[in-house]
Design a protein around this motif. Sequence first.
Motif, PDB file in Angstrom:
ATOM      1  N   SER A   1       3.645   0.175   3.374  1.00 21.23           N
ATOM      2  CA  SER A   1       4.505   0.347   2.193  1.00 21.23           C
ATOM      3  C   SER A   1       5.829   1.005   2.603  1.00 21.23           C
ATOM      4  O   SER A   1       6.892   0.602   2.139  1.00 21.23           O
ATOM      5  CB  SER A   1       3.818   1.190   1.136  1.00 21.23           C
ATOM      6  OG  SER A   1       2.689   0.519   0.624  1.00 21.23           O
TER       7      SER A   1
ATOM      8  N   THR B   1      -6.115   3.858   3.434  1.00 21.82           N
ATOM      9  CA  THR B   1      -5.023   4.486   2.687  1.00 21.82           C
ATOM     10  C   THR B   1      -3.814   4.713   3.594  1.00 21.82           C
ATOM     11  O   THR B   1      -2.672   4.434   3.217  1.00 21.82           O
ATOM     12  CB  THR B   1      -5.489   5.828   2.069  1.00 21.82           C
ATOM     13  OG1 THR B   1      -6.611   5.568   1.224  1.00 21.82           O
ATOM     14  CG2 THR B   1      -4.389   6.504   1.289  1.00 21.82           C
TER      15      THR B   1
ATOM     16  N   LYS C   1       0.492  -6.058   3.003  1.00 21.04           N
ATOM     17  CA  LYS C   1       0.329  -4.989   2.028  1.00 21.04           C
ATOM     18  C   LYS C   1      -0.692  -5.417   0.978  1.00 21.04           C
ATOM     19  O   LYS C   1      -1.553  -4.634   0.566  1.00 21.04           O
ATOM     20  CB  LYS C   1       1.676  -4.671   1.387  1.00 21.04           C
ATOM     21  CG  LYS C   1       1.663  -3.536   0.408  1.00 21.04           C
ATOM     22  CD  LYS C   1       3.073  -3.278  -0.122  1.00 21.04           C
ATOM     23  CE  LYS C   1       3.057  -2.207  -1.182  1.00 21.04           C
ATOM     24  NZ  LYS C   1       4.402  -1.937  -1.713  1.00 21.04           N
ATOM     25  N   GLU C   2      -0.631  -6.680   0.578  1.00 23.56           N
ATOM     26  CA  GLU C   2      -1.553  -7.214  -0.428  1.00 23.56           C
ATOM     27  C   GLU C   2      -2.997  -7.210   0.091  1.00 23.56           C
ATOM     28  O   GLU C   2      -3.919  -6.849  -0.631  1.00 23.56           O
ATOM     29  CB  GLU C   2      -1.133  -8.632  -0.846  1.00 23.56           C
ATOM     30  CG  GLU C   2      -1.837  -9.137  -2.065  1.00 23.56           C
ATOM     31  CD  GLU C   2      -1.570  -8.333  -3.337  1.00 23.56           C
ATOM     32  OE1 GLU C   2      -2.473  -8.300  -4.202  1.00 23.56           O
ATOM     33  OE2 GLU C   2      -0.499  -7.721  -3.476  1.00 23.56           O
TER      34      GLU C   2
ATOM     35  N   LYS D   1      -4.207  -3.678   0.011  1.00 25.58           N
ATOM     36  CA  LYS D   1      -4.428  -3.257  -1.373  1.00 25.58           C
ATOM     37  C   LYS D   1      -5.718  -3.849  -1.925  1.00 25.58           C
ATOM     38  O   LYS D   1      -6.492  -3.164  -2.595  1.00 25.58           O
ATOM     39  CB  LYS D   1      -3.236  -3.688  -2.235  1.00 25.58           C
ATOM     40  CG  LYS D   1      -3.301  -3.220  -3.658  1.00 25.58           C
ATOM     41  CD  LYS D   1      -2.055  -3.656  -4.426  1.00 25.58           C
ATOM     42  CE  LYS D   1      -2.128  -3.212  -5.864  1.00 25.58           C
ATOM     43  NZ  LYS D   1      -0.959  -3.664  -6.629  1.00 25.58           N
ATOM     44  N   GLU D   2      -5.965  -5.120  -1.636  1.00 26.08           N
ATOM     45  CA  GLU D   2      -7.173  -5.791  -2.119  1.00 26.08           C
ATOM     46  C   GLU D   2      -8.445  -5.240  -1.483  1.00 26.08           C
ATOM     47  O   GLU D   2      -9.527  -5.405  -2.042  1.00 26.08           O
ATOM     48  CB  GLU D   2      -7.083  -7.295  -1.850  1.00 26.08           C
ATOM     49  CG  GLU D   2      -6.059  -8.007  -2.711  1.00 26.08           C
ATOM     50  CD  GLU D   2      -5.828  -9.451  -2.303  1.00 26.08           C
ATOM     51  OE1 GLU D   2      -6.386  -9.898  -1.272  1.00 26.08           O
ATOM     52  OE2 GLU D   2      -5.071 -10.135  -3.012  1.00 26.08           O
TER      53      GLU D   2
ATOM     54  N   PHE E   1      -9.244  -2.108  -1.082  1.00 25.74           N
ATOM     55  CA  PHE E   1      -9.702  -0.865  -1.705  1.00 25.74           C
ATOM     56  C   PHE E   1     -10.882  -1.077  -2.652  1.00 25.74           C
ATOM     57  O   PHE E   1     -11.856  -0.323  -2.611  1.00 25.74           O
ATOM     58  CB  PHE E   1      -8.559  -0.165  -2.468  1.00 25.74           C
ATOM     59  CG  PHE E   1      -7.620   0.582  -1.580  1.00 25.74           C
ATOM     60  CD1 PHE E   1      -7.948   1.841  -1.100  1.00 25.74           C
ATOM     61  CD2 PHE E   1      -6.406   0.029  -1.209  1.00 25.74           C
ATOM     62  CE1 PHE E   1      -7.080   2.540  -0.274  1.00 25.74           C
ATOM     63  CE2 PHE E   1      -5.533   0.718  -0.387  1.00 25.74           C
ATOM     64  CZ  PHE E   1      -5.870   1.973   0.086  1.00 25.74           C
TER      65      PHE E   1
ATOM     66  N   PHE F   1      -2.132   1.392   4.416  1.00 21.75           N
ATOM     67  CA  PHE F   1      -1.404   0.913   3.237  1.00 21.75           C
ATOM     68  C   PHE F   1      -0.103   1.696   3.064  1.00 21.75           C
ATOM     69  O   PHE F   1       0.952   1.117   2.801  1.00 21.75           O
ATOM     70  CB  PHE F   1      -2.277   1.029   1.981  1.00 21.75           C
ATOM     71  CG  PHE F   1      -1.611   0.513   0.747  1.00 21.75           C
ATOM     72  CD1 PHE F   1      -1.507  -0.852   0.522  1.00 21.75           C
ATOM     73  CD2 PHE F   1      -1.073   1.379  -0.186  1.00 21.75           C
ATOM     74  CE1 PHE F   1      -0.884  -1.337  -0.623  1.00 21.75           C
ATOM     75  CE2 PHE F   1      -0.445   0.907  -1.325  1.00 21.75           C
ATOM     76  CZ  PHE F   1      -0.348  -0.457  -1.539  1.00 21.75           C
TER      77      PHE F   1
END
Length: 124
Positions: free
Chosen positions: A117, A110, A61-62, A65-66, A68, A113
């Motif tokens: 999530s 997106t 997930k990290e 996220k990074e 983006f 992610f």
Amino acid sequence: MEEALGAIVSMINKTEKAKEKFAQGTPQHTLQKNRLQALNIVLSLISKELAESDDLDYYSKENLKEAFAPITSLISKSEKSQKKLAQGTWQHTMLSNNLKALYIALPLLTKAFSEISAEKEQIE
């Protein structure tokens, strides 16, 4: 999608070459390293879509996220650069192709992610 894949591969190659020009630990080197990671993630996501497969390199997930920030930064920089170029030049065309690929990649990022999530929430 195949054109997007080719554009992402091209961006990866150019980013790898640019990264070699900077000393490790410098902000420029770190920027290129982060871009490479993000581009490799979206390359996997586009490849997954083309293969219509659920098989994918696992990204945390990290990691997702990074990814983006570098992708949105590339979009912004490409749009600004493109406005300065004459339409029909190879640079303008290259940036158009890159932007198309990045605009395909962003929703895939997106989606990935959101999926990871949702999986994490189900586990917890």
